[in-house]
Design an enzyme around this catalytic site. Structure first.
Site, PDB file in Angstrom:
ATOM      1  N   TYR A 164       0.847  -1.206   0.000  1.00  0.00           N
ATOM      2  CA  TYR A 164       0.000   0.000   0.000  1.00  0.00           C
ATOM      3  C   TYR A 164       0.883   1.256   0.000  1.00  0.00           C
ATOM      4  O   TYR A 164       0.634   2.197  -0.760  1.00  0.00           O
ATOM      5  CB  TYR A 164      -0.888  -0.058   1.247  1.00  0.00           C
ATOM      6  CG  TYR A 164      -1.863   1.078   1.411  1.00  0.00           C
ATOM      7  CD1 TYR A 164      -3.049   1.131   0.674  1.00  0.00           C
ATOM      8  CD2 TYR A 164      -1.615   2.099   2.334  1.00  0.00           C
ATOM      9  CE1 TYR A 164      -3.948   2.169   0.851  1.00  0.00           C
ATOM     10  CE2 TYR A 164      -2.520   3.128   2.518  1.00  0.00           C
ATOM     11  CZ  TYR A 164      -3.682   3.163   1.777  1.00  0.00           C
ATOM     12  OH  TYR A 164      -4.574   4.189   1.957  1.00  0.00           O
ATOM     13  N   LYS A 168       1.039   4.062  -2.859  1.00  0.00           N
ATOM     14  CA  LYS A 168       0.693   5.459  -2.577  1.00  0.00           C
ATOM     15  C   LYS A 168       1.874   6.389  -2.874  1.00  0.00           C
ATOM     16  O   LYS A 168       1.675   7.542  -3.256  1.00  0.00           O
ATOM     17  CB  LYS A 168       0.225   5.604  -1.130  1.00  0.00           C
ATOM     18  CG  LYS A 168      -1.136   4.933  -0.850  1.00  0.00           C
ATOM     19  CD  LYS A 168      -2.204   5.362  -1.843  1.00  0.00           C
ATOM     20  CE  LYS A 168      -3.613   5.169  -1.297  1.00  0.00           C
ATOM     21  NZ  LYS A 168      -4.634   5.488  -2.329  1.00  0.00           N
TER      22      LYS A 168
HETATM   23  N1  LIG Z   1     -10.092   6.278   5.032  1.00  0.00           N
HETATM   24  C1  LIG Z   1      -8.905   6.742   5.341  1.00  0.00           C
HETATM   25  O1  LIG Z   1      -8.629   7.138   6.508  1.00  0.00           O
HETATM   26  C2  LIG Z   1      -7.834   6.813   4.296  1.00  0.00           C
HETATM   27  C3  LIG Z   1      -6.527   7.167   4.699  1.00  0.00           C
HETATM   28  C4  LIG Z   1      -5.543   7.287   3.733  1.00  0.00           C
HETATM   29  C5  LIG Z   1      -5.860   7.070   2.395  1.00  0.00           C
HETATM   30  N2  LIG Z   1      -7.123   6.709   2.033  1.00  0.00           N
HETATM   31  C6  LIG Z   1      -7.375   6.468   0.610  1.00  0.00           C
HETATM   32  O2  LIG Z   1      -8.585   7.103   0.231  1.00  0.00           O
HETATM   33  C7  LIG Z   1      -9.243   6.312  -0.770  1.00  0.00           C
HETATM   34  C8  LIG Z   1     -10.672   5.976  -0.342  1.00  0.00           C
HETATM   35  O3  LIG Z   1     -10.632   5.209   0.827  1.00  0.00           O
HETATM   36  P1  LIG Z   1     -11.942   4.835   1.647  1.00  0.00           P
HETATM   37  O4  LIG Z   1     -11.532   4.844   3.068  1.00  0.00           O
HETATM   38  O5  LIG Z   1     -13.075   5.657   1.181  1.00  0.00           O
HETATM   39  O6  LIG Z   1     -12.119   3.300   1.190  1.00  0.00           O
HETATM   40  P2  LIG Z   1     -13.457   2.432   0.925  1.00  0.00           P
HETATM   41  O7  LIG Z   1     -13.032   1.016   1.043  1.00  0.00           O
HETATM   42  O8  LIG Z   1     -14.554   2.924   1.794  1.00  0.00           O
HETATM   43  O9  LIG Z   1     -13.823   2.792  -0.570  1.00  0.00           O
HETATM   44  C9  LIG Z   1     -13.037   2.366  -1.653  1.00  0.00           C
HETATM   45  C10 LIG Z   1     -13.929   2.208  -2.858  1.00  0.00           C
HETATM   46  O10 LIG Z   1     -13.111   1.830  -3.974  1.00  0.00           O
HETATM   47  C11 LIG Z   1     -13.810   0.863  -4.725  1.00  0.00           C
HETATM   48  N3  LIG Z   1     -12.847   0.038  -5.507  1.00  0.00           N
HETATM   49  C12 LIG Z   1     -11.927  -0.834  -5.016  1.00  0.00           C
HETATM   50  N4  LIG Z   1     -11.269  -1.427  -6.021  1.00  0.00           N
HETATM   51  C13 LIG Z   1     -11.769  -0.918  -7.183  1.00  0.00           C
HETATM   52  C14 LIG Z   1     -11.481  -1.128  -8.556  1.00  0.00           C
HETATM   53  N5  LIG Z   1     -10.555  -2.014  -8.951  1.00  0.00           N
HETATM   54  N6  LIG Z   1     -12.171  -0.414  -9.475  1.00  0.00           N
HETATM   55  C15 LIG Z   1     -13.102   0.497  -9.095  1.00  0.00           C
HETATM   56  N7  LIG Z   1     -13.442   0.706  -7.813  1.00  0.00           N
HETATM   57  C16 LIG Z   1     -12.781   0.028  -6.861  1.00  0.00           C
HETATM   58  C17 LIG Z   1     -14.539   0.023  -3.679  1.00  0.00           C
HETATM   59  O11 LIG Z   1     -15.603  -0.721  -4.248  1.00  0.00           O
HETATM   60  C18 LIG Z   1     -14.972   1.104  -2.684  1.00  0.00           C
HETATM   61  O12 LIG Z   1     -16.282   1.589  -2.981  1.00  0.00           O
HETATM   62  C19 LIG Z   1      -8.368   5.074  -0.997  1.00  0.00           C
HETATM   63  O13 LIG Z   1      -7.526   5.302  -2.096  1.00  0.00           O
HETATM   64  C20 LIG Z   1      -7.565   4.993   0.277  1.00  0.00           C
HETATM   65  O14 LIG Z   1      -6.354   4.315   0.104  1.00  0.00           O
HETATM   66  C21 LIG Z   1      -8.109   6.568   2.949  1.00  0.00           C
END
Ligand SMILES: NC(=O)c1ccc[n+]([C@@H]2O[C@H](COP(=O)([O-])OP(=O)(O)OC[C@H]3O[C@@H](n4cnc5c(N)ncnc54)[C@H](O)[C@@H]3O)[C@@H](O)[C@H]2O)c1
Length: 302
Positions: A164, A168
């Protein structure tokens, strides 16, 4: 209905859940036409379904907005192309792409399997490339557009998520390269490092020092997509709760020189004096945590 993004066509990957959903709803609420692209997978990338993308499109249209669902994966060139082309077919242009889609396969480096590495790199890094690639070709012709990647503070380093973290870090370099390469065509590229309570962050073992809602992340994305942010490019912004922060740009900070070629012995003698090391904040943090845990578990003298 707001007008901050009126007339713009925006594609949001991962738009069916978590932060992507909040971004999709916020863009539509500001008058954008929205492609909600989501493969509808579980947190590890398995069991795809078209339901989540459809559900967010229904939410947007029920609120008076305009949206179309694409239940495709971002991991193929065809998928990236279809997501972007859907905006063009429906509304005639692609003005912004926001690559939020992501999955997790947590494992220590020494136990990580090839498929755990590949799936995470493929979703985050290639999944940003496929969409940026398709969008940038059209934006170059349009001479306008905004590319937005989603990174994480974990790009700096991670204990149990080398896949990851590497993905990133790749997104950061991809965004900076897109900013550099697309500048002359009037196209910006920036990245968001969010923190928010979602199903993904619920998976992180330790309590986050800072946290917030997915909806707190959306306004910064909306701003970066707007005409008001055309001068901002190549930047990484943290967005969490009420905080927005900018990350530094990597650059050399100290150097030493020799006439001719260094020997290892000369380096040994001089490195500590001039160039030295830069502190790894995360390493200092986990060392402090380990020391505290060791102190807490040490037998108390009777
Ligand atoms: N939530 C946090 O605190 C956090 C922290 C750092 C980074 N992020 C990043 O923010 C982004 C969103 O995270 P989140 O917490 O909303 O995650 P989440 O799991 O709630 O949502 C991710 C979404 O991506 C979709 N997805 C996954 N693989 C896919 C693919 N191959 N094609 C199309 N869609 C796909 C999933 O179906 C899901 O709806 C991610 O990139 C994550 O790495 C989140």
């Amino acid at each position: 209905m707001g007008t901050y993004l009126e007339g713009k066509s925006i594609a949001i990957t991962g738009g069916g859940g978590g932060i992507g959903r909040a971004v999709a709803l916020a863009c539509a609420a500001e008058g954008a036409n929205v492609v909600v692209a989501d493969y509808g997978v579980s947190i590890d990338g398995s069991n795809p379904s078209s339901e989540v993308a459809d559900a967010v499109v229904k939410e947007i249209t029920a609120a008076g907005g305009t949206a179309v669902a694409v239940a495709d994966t971002v991991t193929t060139m065809e998928g990236g192309q279809r997501i972007v082309q859907t905006a063009v077919d429906n509304w005639g242009s692609i003005d912004g792409v926001v690559c939020v889609a992501g999955i997790l396969r947590e494992r220590m480096l020494f136990n990580m399997a090839e498929d755990e590495w590949d799936a995470v790199i493929e979703t985050h890094l290639k999944g940003t490339f496929t969409v940026f690639r398709a969008a940038s070709a059209l934006m170059r012709k349009q001479q306008s557009g905004a590319l937005i990647g989603f990174t994480s503070g974990a790009f700096a380093a991670s204990v149990a998520q080398a896949n990851y973290s590497a993905a990133k870090g790749g997104v950061v370099s991809l965004v900076r390269s897109a900013a550099l390469g697309m500048h002359r065509y009037g196209v910006t590229a920036n990245a968001i490092a969010p923190i928010a309570r979602t199903r993904m962050s619920a998976n992180v073992p330790q309590e986050m020092a800072e946290n917030g809602d997915a909806e707190d992340v959306a306004p910064m994305v909306v701003y970066l997509l707007s005409d008001k942010a055309r001068h901002i490019t190549g930047q990484i912004y943290t967005a969490v709760g009420g905080k927005i922060a900018v990350w530094n740009q990597p650059r050399e900070i100290r150097a030493m020189y020799t006439a001719g070629r260094w020997t290892p012995q000369e380096i040994e003698a001089r490195l500590g004096g001039t160039v030295g090391q830069e502190e790894m904040p995360f390493l200092a943090e986990i060392e402090a945590r380990r020391a505290a845990a060791a102190a807490a578990s040490a037998p108390t003298p009777s």
